[in-house]
Design a protein around this motif. Sequence first.
Motif, PDB file in Angstrom:
ATOM      1  N   MET A 151      46.010  48.889  44.820  1.00  0.00           N
ATOM      2  CA  MET A 151      46.530  48.401  43.557  1.00  0.00           C
ATOM      3  C   MET A 151      46.223  46.915  43.447  1.00  0.00           C
ATOM      4  O   MET A 151      46.359  46.176  44.409  1.00  0.00           O
ATOM      5  N   LYS A 152      45.770  46.526  42.293  1.00  0.00           N
ATOM      6  CA  LYS A 152      45.516  45.115  42.011  1.00  0.00           C
ATOM      7  C   LYS A 152      46.359  44.720  40.813  1.00  0.00           C
ATOM      8  O   LYS A 152      46.502  45.505  39.869  1.00  0.00           O
ATOM      9  N   ILE A 153      46.875  43.512  40.836  1.00  0.00           N
ATOM     10  CA  ILE A 153      47.675  43.007  39.723  1.00  0.00           C
ATOM     11  C   ILE A 153      47.001  41.752  39.185  1.00  0.00           C
ATOM     12  O   ILE A 153      46.638  40.853  39.944  1.00  0.00           O
ATOM     13  N   LYS A 201      52.856  40.762  30.472  1.00  0.00           N
ATOM     14  CA  LYS A 201      52.766  39.662  31.444  1.00  0.00           C
ATOM     15  C   LYS A 201      51.720  39.923  32.521  1.00  0.00           C
ATOM     16  O   LYS A 201      51.002  39.038  32.929  1.00  0.00           O
ATOM     17  N   LYS A 202      51.697  41.184  33.011  1.00  0.00           N
ATOM     18  CA  LYS A 202      50.808  41.521  34.122  1.00  0.00           C
ATOM     19  C   LYS A 202      50.124  42.860  33.851  1.00  0.00           C
ATOM     20  O   LYS A 202      50.663  43.715  33.157  1.00  0.00           O
ATOM     21  N   ILE A 203      48.955  42.986  34.434  1.00  0.00           N
ATOM     22  CA  ILE A 203      48.193  44.224  34.327  1.00  0.00           C
ATOM     23  C   ILE A 203      48.086  44.805  35.731  1.00  0.00           C
ATOM     24  O   ILE A 203      47.704  44.110  36.666  1.00  0.00           O
ATOM     25  N   VAL A 204      48.455  46.074  35.843  1.00  0.00           N
ATOM     26  CA  VAL A 204      48.402  46.756  37.132  1.00  0.00           C
ATOM     27  C   VAL A 204      47.239  47.741  37.113  1.00  0.00           C
ATOM     28  O   VAL A 204      47.244  48.693  36.335  1.00  0.00           O
ATOM     29  N   LEU A 205      46.243  47.479  37.934  1.00  0.00           N
ATOM     30  CA  LEU A 205      45.131  48.421  38.120  1.00  0.00           C
ATOM     31  C   LEU A 205      45.565  49.301  39.284  1.00  0.00           C
ATOM     32  O   LEU A 205      45.506  48.905  40.443  1.00  0.00           O
ATOM     33  N   SER A 206      46.070  50.489  38.957  1.00  0.00           N
ATOM     34  CA  SER A 206      46.776  51.296  39.946  1.00  0.00           C
ATOM     35  C   SER A 206      45.875  52.103  40.865  1.00  0.00           C
ATOM     36  O   SER A 206      46.293  52.501  41.940  1.00  0.00           O
ATOM     37  N   GLY A 207      44.657  52.386  40.455  1.00  0.00           N
ATOM     38  CA  GLY A 207      43.753  53.155  41.297  1.00  0.00           C
ATOM     39  C   GLY A 207      42.651  53.797  40.481  1.00  0.00           C
ATOM     40  O   GLY A 207      42.554  53.583  39.270  1.00  0.00           O
ATOM     41  N   TYR A 208      41.832  54.608  41.173  1.00  0.00           N
ATOM     42  CA  TYR A 208      40.722  55.246  40.470  1.00  0.00           C
ATOM     43  C   TYR A 208      40.523  56.671  40.970  1.00  0.00           C
ATOM     44  O   TYR A 208      41.003  57.047  42.044  1.00  0.00           O
ATOM     45  N   GLU A 256      40.621  48.549  45.501  1.00  0.00           N
ATOM     46  CA  GLU A 256      39.837  47.803  46.494  1.00  0.00           C
ATOM     47  C   GLU A 256      38.708  48.669  47.052  1.00  0.00           C
ATOM     48  O   GLU A 256      37.616  48.175  47.304  1.00  0.00           O
ATOM     49  N   ASN A 257      38.975  49.971  47.232  1.00  0.00           N
ATOM     50  CA  ASN A 257      37.937  50.881  47.736  1.00  0.00           C
ATOM     51  C   ASN A 257      36.785  51.015  46.738  1.00  0.00           C
ATOM     52  O   ASN A 257      35.628  51.135  47.129  1.00  0.00           O
ATOM     53  N   LEU A 258      37.131  51.022  45.454  1.00  0.00           N
ATOM     54  CA  LEU A 258      36.104  51.115  44.410  1.00  0.00           C
ATOM     55  C   LEU A 258      35.172  49.909  44.487  1.00  0.00           C
ATOM     56  O   LEU A 258      33.947  50.051  44.447  1.00  0.00           O
ATOM     57  N   LEU A 259      35.748  48.724  44.628  1.00  0.00           N
ATOM     58  CA  LEU A 259      34.938  47.502  44.706  1.00  0.00           C
ATOM     59  C   LEU A 259      34.042  47.523  45.942  1.00  0.00           C
ATOM     60  O   LEU A 259      32.861  47.169  45.867  1.00  0.00           O
ATOM     61  N   GLU A 260      34.586  47.954  47.058  1.00  0.00           N
ATOM     62  CA  GLU A 260      33.797  47.989  48.297  1.00  0.00           C
ATOM     63  C   GLU A 260      32.682  49.038  48.227  1.00  0.00           C
ATOM     64  O   GLU A 260      31.579  48.799  48.705  1.00  0.00           O
TER      65      GLU A 260
END
Length: 193
Positions: A1-3, A152-159, A186-190
């Motif tokens: 998860m990325k915020i 306020k924030k965006i949560v990229l929860s997964g793919y 994070e796995n998607l980016l890698e």
Amino acid sequence: MKIVDISNEMYNAAVFFAKQRIVYEYPRKGYGKYDEKHHLQNLIFGYLGEFSFLSIVTEHFKNKYQGLKERDRFEKIKDELFAYNFIIGTVDDGFDFKIKNKEIDVKTYGTKLLKLNENISKYNLLIDKRQAENHIADIYVQVFITGDDKPKKIVLSGYYEGLPPINYRFPKPAHAIQVSQLKPIENLLEKYF
């Protein structure tokens, strides 16, 4: 998860583009209320989701190619074949981003603003059955917009890679998978970037 924090620039750009796009947009009723105010909110949230994905990819490339001269960095990133499929005025191609030959569709939950501390794992990544009949992206990214009174924030929860199973228990049939079952961003980016 990325915020990702929603900056004023990001929010203002989302509002600007949503106000332009609503003129060309098919009035999708989706799963929530439908009127111009809610449709505009869905468009704003959609842009915020796309902008957050763009920002984490850009940050990833900056880190990956840190230390290179500007021209060398440009050449390396160009070789990645990354593109943002930003379209207004016509129906898009069923995806928002492309990396090499992989199409990525960012799905932003636009029905309501979630609370900052809300448990998102109970929600689902949804791909409307009708949309899937027209085009299937290679990768779907689930995004949520959070805030107590305003975004306020965006949560990229997964793919998810491919199309999740069809679920007929929703008001409209949709391909769905619970957020808790998504792979980490994070796995998607890698893997692809």
